[in-house]
Design an enzyme around this catalytic site. Structure first.
Site, short mmCIF file in Angstrom:
data_model
loop_
_atom_site.label_atom_id
_atom_site.label_comp_id
_atom_site.label_asym_id
_atom_site.label_seq_id
_atom_site.Cartn_x
_atom_site.Cartn_y
_atom_site.Cartn_z
N HIS A 1 0.86 -1.20 0.05
CA HIS A 1 -0.14 -0.17 -0.04
C HIS A 1 1.05 1.25 0.10
O HIS A 1 1.80 1.36 0.58
CB HIS A 1 -0.85 -0.01 1.19
N ASP B 1 -7.90 -5.25 -0.35
CA ASP B 1 -8.44 -6.35 -1.36
C ASP B 1 -7.96 -7.83 -1.02
O ASP B 1 -8.48 -8.53 -1.86
CB ASP B 1 -7.85 -5.81 -2.61
C1 SDX Z 1 -6.30 0.07 -2.96
O1 SDX Z 1 -4.44 4.44 -2.07
C2 SDX Z 1 -5.54 4.14 -1.61
O2 SDX Z 1 -5.64 4.15 -0.45
C3 SDX Z 1 -6.07 2.91 -2.13
C4 SDX Z 1 -6.78 1.91 -1.63
C5 SDX Z 1 -8.22 2.63 -1.31
O3 SDX Z 1 -9.03 2.31 -0.34
O4 SDX Z 1 -8.45 3.52 -2.08
O5 SDX Z 1 -6.29 1.45 -0.22
C6 SDX Z 1 -7.44 0.72 -2.42
O6 SDX Z 1 -6.09 0.44 -4.31
C7 SDX Z 1 -5.28 -0.86 -2.27
C8 SDX Z 1 -4.21 -1.46 -3.21
C9 SDX Z 1 -4.60 -2.48 -4.23
N1 SDX Z 1 -3.72 -2.90 -5.13
C10 SDX Z 1 -2.97 -4.31 -4.87
O7 SDX Z 1 -3.14 -5.08 -4.02
C11 SDX Z 1 -2.03 -4.44 -6.02
C12 SDX Z 1 -0.48 -4.77 -5.60
N2 SDX Z 1 -0.25 -3.89 -4.89
C13 SDX Z 1 0.99 -3.00 -5.51
O8 SDX Z 1 0.48 -2.82 -6.81
C14 SDX Z 1 1.17 -2.08 -4.56
O9 SDX Z 1 1.72 -2.20 -3.46
C15 SDX Z 1 0.50 -0.63 -4.70
C16 SDX Z 1 0.04 -0.03 -6.15
C17 SDX Z 1 -0.76 -0.99 -3.79
C18 SDX Z 1 1.39 0.35 -4.06
O10 SDX Z 1 2.52 0.46 -4.91
P1 SDX Z 1 3.61 1.31 -4.55
O11 SDX Z 1 3.19 2.80 -4.33
O12 SDX Z 1 4.67 1.36 -5.64
O13 SDX Z 1 4.54 0.69 -3.39
P2 SDX Z 1 5.69 1.14 -2.76
O14 SDX Z 1 6.15 2.17 -3.15
O15 SDX Z 1 5.42 0.99 -1.08
O16 SDX Z 1 6.47 -0.24 -3.19
C19 SDX Z 1 7.51 -0.39 -2.16
C20 SDX Z 1 8.42 -1.44 -2.83
C21 SDX Z 1 8.51 -1.37 -4.49
O17 SDX Z 1 9.89 -2.01 -4.66
P3 SDX Z 1 11.18 -1.08 -4.83
O18 SDX Z 1 10.73 -0.12 -6.26
O19 SDX Z 1 11.30 -0.12 -3.47
O20 SDX Z 1 12.32 -2.10 -5.25
O21 SDX Z 1 7.56 -2.72 -2.73
C22 SDX Z 1 7.24 -3.25 -4.00
C23 SDX Z 1 7.61 -2.16 -5.00
O22 SDX Z 1 8.02 -2.59 -6.38
N3 SDX Z 1 6.11 -3.62 -4.04
C24 SDX Z 1 5.70 -5.07 -4.20
C25 SDX Z 1 4.35 -4.92 -4.08
N4 SDX Z 1 3.78 -3.77 -3.72
C26 SDX Z 1 4.97 -3.15 -3.57
N5 SDX Z 1 6.32 -6.12 -4.60
C27 SDX Z 1 5.72 -7.23 -4.68
N6 SDX Z 1 4.27 -7.33 -4.55
C28 SDX Z 1 3.63 -6.57 -4.23
N7 SDX Z 1 2.29 -6.40 -4.30
#
Ligand code: SDX
Length: 394
Positions: A270, A328
Site C-alpha cells: 500500500h 483487497d
Molecule cells: C487499493 O491509495 C489507496 O488508499 C488505495 C486503496 C483505497 O482504499 O482506495 O487502499 C485501495 O488500491 C489497495 C491496493 C490494491 N492494489 C494491490 O493490491 C495491487 C498490488 N499492490 C501493488 O501494486 C502496490 O503495493 C501498490 C500499488 C498498492 C502500491 O504501490 P507502490 O506505491 O509502488 O508501493 P511502494 O512504493 O510502497 O512499493 C515499495 C516497494 C517497491 O519496490 P522498490 O521499487 O522499492 O524496489 O515494494 C514493491 C515495489 O515494487 N511492491 C511490491 C508489491 N507492492 C509494492 N512487490 C511485490 N508485490 C507487491 N504487491
C-alpha cells in the site's frame, strides 16, 4: 496533518488538498472516518449510518437515520430508459465497462445536477448517486447473465436490496441470509472512503472544473478499475485460483520479489499503510464469520490466503519493503462466499466508494477558495529548437 503534500518526486503526489473527512496514519495502521475508528464503525454501525457520517460529518440520530434511509431507498430506481443503455453492450461486457458508461449517462437524466454551486442540488445528486449506483451495478450483472433486471425493493436495507437486485429472478425471490447481508454491509463500510487515493483524486480533479457530479463519479469508476487500485480484489481471486495449492506459495513469493518481472503479489502493499491495513484485519475476521456460517471454514482459497499471508509476513523482502495484506486481499473471498462472481468485485468496491467520492467532491466544491485543479510537471523533454523542413530531415 490533514494530508497537505507538496510535490516530492519520491512521493509522486500530484494533488495537494486539505480535508476533514478521513484520516489515515500509515505507520500506526489508523483509519478514522470523521474521527471514528474504522474498527468501531465496522462493529457497531451499518453502511447507511456511515454514509450519513461521511457526508454530513456526524452519526445520525435515530430519527435522522430513518429519514436518510428512507430518502435513499426511495431513490434506488433508475429512469426506465436507462435500461436501453445496456442493450448497446455485448453480453460479456465487464461490469465496470458498463458502469463507467451508465453512471456518466445518468447526468443526462438530471439537468439540475449540473448546478454544482447550489448545496441543495449537490445533496440531491449525492442521494441519487448513493441510491442508484447499486442498481446500475446489479443491472450490469443481470445483463451479463441474460436474466431480467430485478427492480429495487423499498422494504429492504441497502445491502439486502443490492443482493436482492443481484440474485432475485421473476421465478424465485432471493431470501438474503442475515450473515451474508451483514458481511455485504461491512464490505461497503470498509471501502467507503480512503483519503486521497487515485480514484478520489480523479473525482476531485474532474469536479474542480465544475463538471457534472455523475460524470465525475464515472471518472472515479474508471480509475478504480485498474488492477493496482480497486481492480486488485478481482486479481487476488484469480491469483489464489492460479496458486491452487499451498505448496506453490514459495514459488509465487519468489516471483513477486524478482524485479526483472512486473509480477506483484495482488492484495499486498500500500502506498500509505506501512505496517498493516486495519481493513484487512477486519476483512479476515469477516471471512471467518461468513465461512463458518456456510460451514466451509476449510475453504481452499481461504486456506491458501491465510498461508500466503503467514509466509509473506515472515519473508525478509516483504518485511523490508513493508508489504502487508491490504483491504483487497480477503474481500474477494467474502464476496465469492456470498455468491458474487469475480468480475463484479470491483463494481462492489465502486458502490461502496461512491459515498467517499461524492463526499470529497462536495467538500471541495463547497470550499470558497477552491480553484480548478492544475498539477504542474517537471519537463524532461528537448530544449527549444527550430523547425526543420522535411527535405532536410534524415
Ligand atoms: C487499493 O491509495 C489507496 O488508499 C488505495 C486503496 C483505497 O482504499 O482506495 O487502499 C485501495 O488500491 C489497495 C491496493 C490494491 N492494489 C494491490 O493490491 C495491487 C498490488 N499492490 C501493488 O501494486 C502496490 O503495493 C501498490 C500499488 C498498492 C502500491 O504501490 P507502490 O506505491 O509502488 O508501493 P511502494 O512504493 O510502497 O512499493 C515499495 C516497494 C517497491 O519496490 P522498490 O521499487 O522499492 O524496489 O515494494 C514493491 C515495489 O515494487 N511492491 C511490491 C508489491 N507492492 C509494492 N512487490 C511485490 N508485490 C507487491 N504487491
Amino acid at each position: 496533518k490533514y494530508g497537505i503534500f507538496t510535490y516530492d518526486p519520491g512521493y509522486q503526489s500530484t494533488a495537494s488538498c486539505s480535508s476533514k473527512i478521513t484520516y489515515i496514519d500509515g505507520d500506526e495502521g489508523i483509519l478514522l472516518y470523521r474521527g471514528y475508528p474504522i474498527e468501531q464503525l465496522a462493529e457497531h454501525a451499518d453502511f447507511i449510518e456511515v454514509c450519513h457520517l461521511l457526508y454530513y460529518g456526524e452519526l445520525p440520530s435515530q430519527e435522522q437515520k430513518q429519514e436518510f434511509d428512507s430518502i435513499i431507498r426511495h431513490h434506488t430506481m433508475v429512469h426506465d430508459q436507462v435500461n436501453n443503455f445496456y442493450r448497446g453492450f455485448r453480453r460479456d461486457a465487464h461490469p465496470m465497462a458498463s458502469m463507467v458508461g451508465v453512471a456518466g449517462a445518468l447526468s443526462a437524466f438530471y439537468p439540475d445536477s449540473g448546478d454544482v454551486s447550489d448545496p441543495r442540488h449537490r445533496e440531491i445528486s449525492a442521494h441519487r448517486l448513493l441510491a442508484k449506483v447499486p442498481t446500475i451495478a446489479a443491472m450490469s450483472y443481470k445483463y451479463n447473465t441474460g436474466q431480467p433486471f430485478a427492480y429495487p425493493k423499498n422494504s429492504l436495507s441497502y445491502a439486502a436490496n443490492f443482493l436482492h437486485m443481484m440474485f432475485s429472478t421473476p421465478c424465485e425471490e432471493y431470501v438474503p441470509n442475515p450473515v451474508m447481508v451483514r458481511a455485504m454491509d461491512r464490505i461497503f463500510t470498509l471501502h467507503a472512503d480512503h483519503e486521497q487515493n487515485a480514484s478520489t483524486s480523479t473525482v476531485r480533479l474532474a469536479g474542480s472544473s465544475g463538471a457534472n457530479p455523475f460524470a465525475c463519479i464515472a471518472s472515479g469508476i474508471a480509475s478504480l478499475w485498474g488492477p493496482a487500485h480497486g481492480g486488485a480484489n478481482e486479481a487476488v481471486l484469480n491469483m489464489l485460483e492460479e496458486i491452487g495449492d499451498v505448496s506453490k506459495i514459495p514459488e509465487l513469493i519468489e516471483r513477486a520479489k524478482d524485479k526483472s518481472n512486473p509480477f506483484r503479489l495482488m492484495g499486498f502493499g500500500h502506498r500509505v499503510y506501512k505496517n498493516f491495513d486495519p481493513r484487512a484485519n477486519l476483512m479476515r475476521q469477516t471471512c471467518h464469520e461468513v465461512l463458518n456460517e456456510l460451514g466451509c471454514q476449510d475453504d481452499r482459497l481461504f486456506q491458501i490466503a491465510l498461508e500466503l499471508e503467514r509466509i509473506a509476513l515472515e519473508d525478509e523482502y516483504f518485511i523490508e519493503k513493508k508489504l502487508y495484506p491490504n483491504v483487497d486481499f480477503y474481500s474477494g473471498i467474502v464476496l465469492r462466499a456470498i455468491g458474487i462472481p469475480t468480475n463484479m468485485f470491483t463494481a462492489i468496491f465502486a458502490i461502496s466508494r461512491t459515498i467517499g467520492w461524492i463526499t470529497q467532491w462536495n467538500e471541495m466544491i463547497a470550499d470558497p477558495e477552491q480553484k480548478i485543479g492544475r498539477p504542474r510537471q517537471l519537463f524532461l523533454g528537448p530544449k527549444k529548437r527550430d523547425f526543420v523542413p522535411i527535405s532536410q530531415r534524415r
